[in-house]
Design an enzyme around this catalytic site. Structure first.
Site, PDB file in Angstrom:
ATOM      1  N   LEU A   1      53.092  32.709  40.054  1.00 39.52           N
ATOM      2  CA  LEU A   1      52.347  33.067  41.254  1.00 39.52           C
ATOM      3  C   LEU A   1      51.384  31.919  41.482  1.00 39.52           C
ATOM      4  O   LEU A   1      50.674  31.514  40.546  1.00 39.52           O
ATOM      5  CB  LEU A   1      51.569  34.371  41.060  1.00 39.52           C
ATOM      6  CG  LEU A   1      52.294  35.698  41.300  1.00 39.52           C
ATOM      7  CD1 LEU A   1      51.388  36.862  40.914  1.00 39.52           C
ATOM      8  CD2 LEU A   1      52.743  35.838  42.744  1.00 39.52           C
ATOM      9  N   ASP A   2      51.333  31.359  42.691  1.00 39.99           N
ATOM     10  CA  ASP A   2      50.430  30.239  42.911  1.00 39.99           C
ATOM     11  C   ASP A   2      48.978  30.698  42.806  1.00 39.99           C
ATOM     12  O   ASP A   2      48.679  31.893  42.810  1.00 39.99           O
ATOM     13  CB  ASP A   2      50.721  29.549  44.246  1.00 39.99           C
ATOM     14  CG  ASP A   2      50.480  30.436  45.442  1.00 39.99           C
ATOM     15  OD1 ASP A   2      49.326  30.853  45.644  1.00 39.99           O
ATOM     16  OD2 ASP A   2      51.437  30.709  46.194  1.00 39.99           O
ATOM     17  N   MET A   3      48.087  29.749  42.706  1.00 43.41           N
ATOM     18  CA  MET A   3      46.686  30.054  42.403  1.00 43.41           C
ATOM     19  C   MET A   3      46.063  31.006  43.424  1.00 43.41           C
ATOM     20  O   MET A   3      45.241  31.857  43.079  1.00 43.41           O
ATOM     21  CB  MET A   3      45.870  28.760  42.332  1.00 43.41           C
ATOM     22  CG  MET A   3      44.433  28.978  41.858  1.00 43.41           C
ATOM     23  SD  MET A   3      43.529  27.436  41.593  1.00 43.41           S
ATOM     24  CE  MET A   3      43.307  26.903  43.293  1.00 43.41           C
ATOM     25  N   ASP A   4      46.443  30.888  44.683  1.00 49.20           N
ATOM     26  CA  ASP A   4      45.842  31.704  45.734  1.00 49.20           C
ATOM     27  C   ASP A   4      46.522  33.060  45.911  1.00 49.20           C
ATOM     28  O   ASP A   4      46.108  33.844  46.766  1.00 49.20           O
ATOM     29  CB  ASP A   4      45.860  30.951  47.064  1.00 49.20           C
ATOM     30  CG  ASP A   4      44.938  29.742  47.038  1.00 49.20           C
ATOM     31  OD1 ASP A   4      43.902  29.812  46.358  1.00 49.20           O
ATOM     32  OD2 ASP A   4      45.271  28.727  47.675  1.00 49.20           O
ATOM     33  N   SER A   5      47.570  33.322  45.139  1.00 51.95           N
ATOM     34  CA  SER A   5      48.282  34.597  45.239  1.00 51.95           C
ATOM     35  C   SER A   5      47.866  35.529  44.118  1.00 51.95           C
ATOM     36  O   SER A   5      47.360  35.105  43.080  1.00 51.95           O
ATOM     37  CB  SER A   5      49.803  34.368  45.206  1.00 51.95           C
ATOM     38  OG  SER A   5      50.208  33.574  46.304  1.00 51.95           O
TER      39      SER A   5
END
Length: 234
Positions: free
Chosen positions: A102-106
């Site tokens: 999961l990317d950092m902003d998700s």
């Protein structure tokens, strides 16, 4: 007896494919003898090393789900000093690795395990496990469901399986969509939204296969039940 690449992967050292590369490069040894791709060993009785360091299967295997918060990176360590998922699950009793990203902003559901074979099976393209996201979007909302469902490729022409999109909630100039995909390509949902002229305000993964995030609080984790593990592999 098992193939060495399977043993190395099950030990959580790396993926099976990377283990095959290590074998080709002569970096793996069994009982002091350089091993080759295709060799087998018994992890209970043979001494297996990678670059001279022992490869040991974990005595106990761990399977857990984490509700990853926004701002946390899906890595075990970070050279920039950012908070990692490893820090959130450090009390689980063993060293575990993320299954997917999961990317950092998700935010949302992230699987972690010490079982390399389990992780490889879930991540294999043939498994095609559904992933559902709740995405808060703004921008060109009229017809957005239809535009998202009509996408068959990303901006770089990478083909994708059409997503299933449902409206969850409308909030004035924003909408919450349920977006279900099968491939899980890098930042796939965000890239799809950009193509549909939508800005992603928030992205939360709420389901992987049969496993649902439910009411697990942000930043917390729990172990999977045997029944949940079995259902994920079907």
């Amino acid at each position: 007896m098992d193939r060495l690449q399977k043993i190395i992967s099950a030990a959580g050292v790396c993926s099976r494919r990377q283990a095959e590369e290590f074998l080709r490069a002569g970096r793996v040894a069994v009982n002091g003898r350089t091993a080759s791709l295709g060799d087998q060993a018994d992890p209970e009785t043979d001494r297996i090393t990678l670059d001279g360091r022992p490869v040991v299967l974990p005595a106990e295997k761990f399977y857990l789900m984490l509700h990853k918060p926004r701002g946390v990176v899906t890595t075990l360590s970070d050279e920039k000093g950012r908070p990692t998922v490893a820090g959130l699950v450090s009390g689980c009793g063993g060293r575990v690795y993320p299954v997917g990203r999961l990317d950092m902003d998700s935010e949302g559901l992230l699987l972690l395990t010490s079982d390399g074979a389990f992780a490889q099976r879930l991540a294999h393209p043939s498994h095609r496990m559904e992933k559902e996201y709740h995405v808060t979007v703004s921008g060109r909302l009229t017809g957005c469901r239809e535009r998202l469902e009509a996408l068959t490729a990303l901006e770089d022409s990478t083909p994708i399986v059409p997503a299933r999109v449902d409206a969850v909630e409308r909030k004035r100039d924003r909408m919450v969509l349920s977006v279900t995909i099968h491939q899980g390509l890098n930042r796939q949902v965000r890239r799809m939204c950009a193509l549909a002229e939508l800005r992603v305000e928030r992205l939360v993964r709420v389901r992987e296969g049969s496993l649902v995030l439910g009411d697990l609080p942000s930043g917390r984790w729990r172990f999977l039940t045997p029944e949940e593990r079995e259902a994920l592999l079907k």
